[in-house]
Scaffold this active site. Sequence first.
Site, PDB file in Angstrom:
ATOM      1  N   LYS A 213      28.468  29.700  34.518  1.00 34.33           N
ATOM      2  CA  LYS A 213      27.265  28.870  34.426  1.00 34.33           C
ATOM      3  C   LYS A 213      27.647  27.389  34.484  1.00 34.33           C
ATOM      4  O   LYS A 213      27.078  26.621  35.244  1.00 34.33           O
ATOM      5  CB  LYS A 213      26.527  29.184  33.114  1.00 34.33           C
ATOM      6  CG  LYS A 213      25.299  28.349  32.883  1.00 34.33           C
ATOM      7  CD  LYS A 213      24.562  28.774  31.623  1.00 34.33           C
ATOM      8  CE  LYS A 213      23.479  27.763  31.282  1.00 34.33           C
ATOM      9  NZ  LYS A 213      22.734  28.112  30.075  1.00 34.33           N
ATOM     10  N   GLU A 219      39.101  29.290  30.872  1.00 35.31           N
ATOM     11  CA  GLU A 219      39.691  30.570  31.299  1.00 35.31           C
ATOM     12  C   GLU A 219      39.313  30.875  32.754  1.00 35.31           C
ATOM     13  O   GLU A 219      40.159  31.248  33.576  1.00 35.31           O
ATOM     14  CB  GLU A 219      39.185  31.719  30.413  1.00 35.31           C
ATOM     15  CG  GLU A 219      39.650  31.671  28.977  1.00 35.31           C
ATOM     16  CD  GLU A 219      38.703  30.896  28.067  1.00 35.31           C
ATOM     17  OE1 GLU A 219      37.960  30.021  28.565  1.00 35.31           O
ATOM     18  OE2 GLU A 219      38.733  31.156  26.851  1.00 35.31           O
ATOM     19  N   GLY A 276      23.893  32.108  28.884  1.00 34.80           N
ATOM     20  CA  GLY A 276      24.987  32.892  29.457  1.00 34.80           C
ATOM     21  C   GLY A 276      24.861  34.375  29.161  1.00 34.80           C
ATOM     22  O   GLY A 276      25.025  35.221  30.041  1.00 34.80           O
ATOM     23  N   ARG A 277      24.523  34.715  27.921  1.00 35.67           N
ATOM     24  CA  ARG A 277      24.464  36.138  27.549  1.00 35.67           C
ATOM     25  C   ARG A 277      23.174  36.805  28.006  1.00 35.67           C
ATOM     26  O   ARG A 277      22.964  37.987  27.742  1.00 35.67           O
ATOM     27  CB  ARG A 277      24.697  36.299  26.043  1.00 35.67           C
ATOM     28  CG  ARG A 277      23.812  35.453  25.178  1.00 35.67           C
ATOM     29  CD  ARG A 277      24.347  35.353  23.756  1.00 35.67           C
ATOM     30  NE  ARG A 277      23.599  34.420  22.933  1.00 35.67           N
ATOM     31  CZ  ARG A 277      23.855  33.110  22.858  1.00 35.67           C
ATOM     32  NH1 ARG A 277      24.828  32.585  23.558  1.00 35.67           N
ATOM     33  NH2 ARG A 277      23.135  32.338  22.074  1.00 35.67           N
ATOM     34  N   GLU A 362      26.636  36.380  19.233  1.00 32.21           N
ATOM     35  CA  GLU A 362      26.610  34.987  19.696  1.00 32.21           C
ATOM     36  C   GLU A 362      25.202  34.408  19.517  1.00 32.21           C
ATOM     37  O   GLU A 362      25.031  33.211  19.321  1.00 32.21           O
ATOM     38  CB  GLU A 362      27.062  34.886  21.163  1.00 32.21           C
ATOM     39  CG  GLU A 362      27.480  33.474  21.556  1.00 32.21           C
ATOM     40  CD  GLU A 362      28.215  33.399  22.893  1.00 32.21           C
ATOM     41  OE1 GLU A 362      29.450  33.296  22.905  1.00 32.21           O
ATOM     42  OE2 GLU A 362      27.537  33.450  23.943  1.00 32.21           O
ATOM     43  N   HIS A 393      36.079  61.171  16.835  1.00 35.58           N
ATOM     44  CA  HIS A 393      37.450  61.545  16.491  1.00 35.58           C
ATOM     45  C   HIS A 393      38.272  60.322  16.110  1.00 35.58           C
ATOM     46  O   HIS A 393      39.499  60.363  16.137  1.00 35.58           O
ATOM     47  CB  HIS A 393      38.087  62.303  17.655  1.00 35.58           C
ATOM     48  CG  HIS A 393      37.339  63.568  17.940  1.00 35.58           C
ATOM     49  ND1 HIS A 393      37.579  64.741  17.259  1.00 35.58           N
ATOM     50  CD2 HIS A 393      36.310  63.821  18.780  1.00 35.58           C
ATOM     51  CE1 HIS A 393      36.740  65.677  17.694  1.00 35.58           C
ATOM     52  NE2 HIS A 393      35.959  65.135  18.617  1.00 35.58           N
ATOM     53  N   LYS A 521      37.633  25.967  21.364  1.00 33.81           N
ATOM     54  CA  LYS A 521      37.921  25.504  22.737  1.00 33.81           C
ATOM     55  C   LYS A 521      38.617  24.152  22.692  1.00 33.81           C
ATOM     56  O   LYS A 521      39.595  23.909  23.397  1.00 33.81           O
ATOM     57  CB  LYS A 521      36.611  25.339  23.529  1.00 33.81           C
ATOM     58  CG  LYS A 521      35.957  26.609  23.979  1.00 33.81           C
ATOM     59  CD  LYS A 521      34.809  26.237  24.921  1.00 33.81           C
ATOM     60  CE  LYS A 521      33.872  27.380  25.172  1.00 33.81           C
ATOM     61  NZ  LYS A 521      32.684  26.999  25.931  1.00 33.81           N
TER      62      LYS A 521
HETATM   63  O1  F6P Z   1      31.841  31.805  24.863  1.00 30.77           O
HETATM   64  C1  F6P Z   1      30.948  30.756  25.024  1.00 30.77           C
HETATM   65  C2  F6P Z   1      30.262  30.805  26.318  1.00 30.77           C
HETATM   66  O2  F6P Z   1      29.635  29.584  26.419  1.00 30.77           O
HETATM   67  C3  F6P Z   1      29.272  31.960  26.460  1.00 30.77           C
HETATM   68  O3  F6P Z   1      28.061  31.697  25.872  1.00 30.77           O
HETATM   69  C4  F6P Z   1      29.203  32.094  27.940  1.00 30.77           C
HETATM   70  O4  F6P Z   1      28.629  33.306  28.323  1.00 30.77           O
HETATM   71  C5  F6P Z   1      30.657  31.969  28.288  1.00 30.77           C
HETATM   72  O5  F6P Z   1      31.147  30.975  27.422  1.00 30.77           O
HETATM   73  C6  F6P Z   1      30.957  31.644  29.718  1.00 30.77           C
HETATM   74  O6  F6P Z   1      30.420  30.428  30.098  1.00 30.77           O
HETATM   75  P1  F6P Z   1      30.316  29.991  31.619  1.00 30.77           P
HETATM   76  O7  F6P Z   1      29.435  30.985  32.323  1.00 30.77           O
HETATM   77  O8  F6P Z   1      29.743  28.623  31.616  1.00 30.77           O
HETATM   78  O9  F6P Z   1      31.697  30.021  32.200  1.00 30.77           O
END
Ligand code: F6P
Length: 556
Positions: A213, A219, A276-277, A362, A393, A521
């Site tokens: 987003k 990452e 995002g979620r 979240e 199990h 972060k």
């Molecule tokens: O973990 C925090 C967060 O902001 C989530 O809410 C989101 O889904 C994720 O990082 C990834 O964010 P982006 O889509 O901006 O890379």
Amino acid sequence: MPQPALNTTASFQALHAHYAAVKDLSLRELFAAPPSPPASSRFEQFSLKAAGLFLDYAKNNVTSETMAHLFALARERKVETQRQAMFAGAKINTTEHRAVLHTALRAPRLPALDLDGQHISADVHAVLQRIQTFTTALRSGAWLGYNGKPITDIVNIGIGGSDLGPKMVCQALRPYQRADLHLHFVSNVDGDDLDAVLQQVDPQTTLFVIASKTFTTAETMMNAHSARNWFLQNATGAQESDLRKHFVAVSTNVEGVTAFGIDAANMFPFWDWVGGRYSVWSSIGLSVALAVGFDQFSEFLAGAHAMDQHFQSAPLEQNMPVILALLGIWYRNFFDYRSVSIAPYHQDLGNFPSYLQQLEMESNGKRVTLDGRAVDAATCPVIWGNVGTNGQHAYFQLLHQGTDITPVDFIATLTASHHLPGHQAALLANCFAQSEALMRGKHADEVQAEMQAKGMPPEQIAALLPHRTFPGNRPSNTILMEALTPANLGALIALYEHKVFVQGLIWDVNSFDQWGVELGKVLASNILNELTAAPVPQGHDSSTNGLIAMARTALS
Ligand code: F6P
């Protein structure tokens, strides 16, 4: 208008008094009591259908009076008006001053849904049209790699909502996928994640979907750059200009995407009013559409929309997301149950518990109210789980006989997509047996009679009795659907989204921001510099300094 503190509301106080009166009523007693007319059984009284889903909530520690108190709480917390506000595009994400309109992503063209002068329904459908064109081209073999070969592998690079949603949905819709198009998901900054996928794919026939987003998530950016370098190093004869055939982006950040080197024409946008979620319905679902085709993706959206319509229009008393939310409030805030286990009895829903972890924790893992006061009641429980029968199990021992009580959501389909004889009946038998065993338990007199009937000596019976006794009275919901179709899956996800929304309203928290992930972060980015830069940093606590020193030695 700020909400009053939860504990001061009349309905919450009435619930406290009611809790004191009913807390010792066992589920066995509740099942033995006559149902409220016109229902002919507790099952009939406490179950309902919506949008292709069936919810049995009879195995919960509730009476009709409990439910009436809970519905009164929902009304006092303005669930009905807030629900309309969300659908209408009010800026209910107040800390980020944003609307919350993931429901618009799965709605048919709405005549007028304007947000700050933008006709968002038109925007949504224009992007859907682009997704359709692209997925059709790729799946038909019209979209080719740089040297004319069709795409065989799609690698979605994203994290959090840009990974968990598409990954979970692709797995859930596995039978709808084609054998000649392989989906891969890379999320972790641990290079093993990307490396494992790169070892399986051919750069000439691989498409990378960079899903972020913000297009700034560390990452995802690191993985995307490594994938880009890998492509340029390994795609024989490929030029920088060939990247456009192998890299597309899904984002709200056009500048970031173009700075990375992806053509804006190869970017599928979405908007800041999609959390995002809550984004799998947006172009973040591109990997899903590529995997199962645009028609099935449309069915998935339609299923969620059916649940939206139910949530928006059904009275609270017959409203599935509202009921699920209120049961959760009852256990969290009155019984003080601290976790909820998700038990999908469907192998293809294996990623559903992790998906719900982000969605619920979240969203509602918050400690202050919308106007910044400390919440005066416990909020989101820990969400965890795994597929049945595997969980049985592993950790079901704790569910049956542990000291903590954990409500369980059992999720199952009545029919299977495979044709292996016997498996589906065995699976469902286990699912229903677990909820019955949790509810009934096996009391000491029953265990004793059983051991006596087997002729066990009294001293052995006495020694074993406490170990073989199950207290029971452990609540669960059972959600059933005919089959794991795209539409039913869409409805299932939307059910939980609205459950989370309603619980957020009761607790008066902002379910749509996530400031809590920021601190880690920032610190990670500082420590990353310190791992490589001289001189040795000393500014942390002795533990962090010591760990950094060890890593510097290993990395140097
Ligand atoms: O973990 C925090 C967060 O902001 C989530 O809410 C989101 O889904 C994720 O990082 C990834 O964010 P982006 O889509 O901006 O890379």
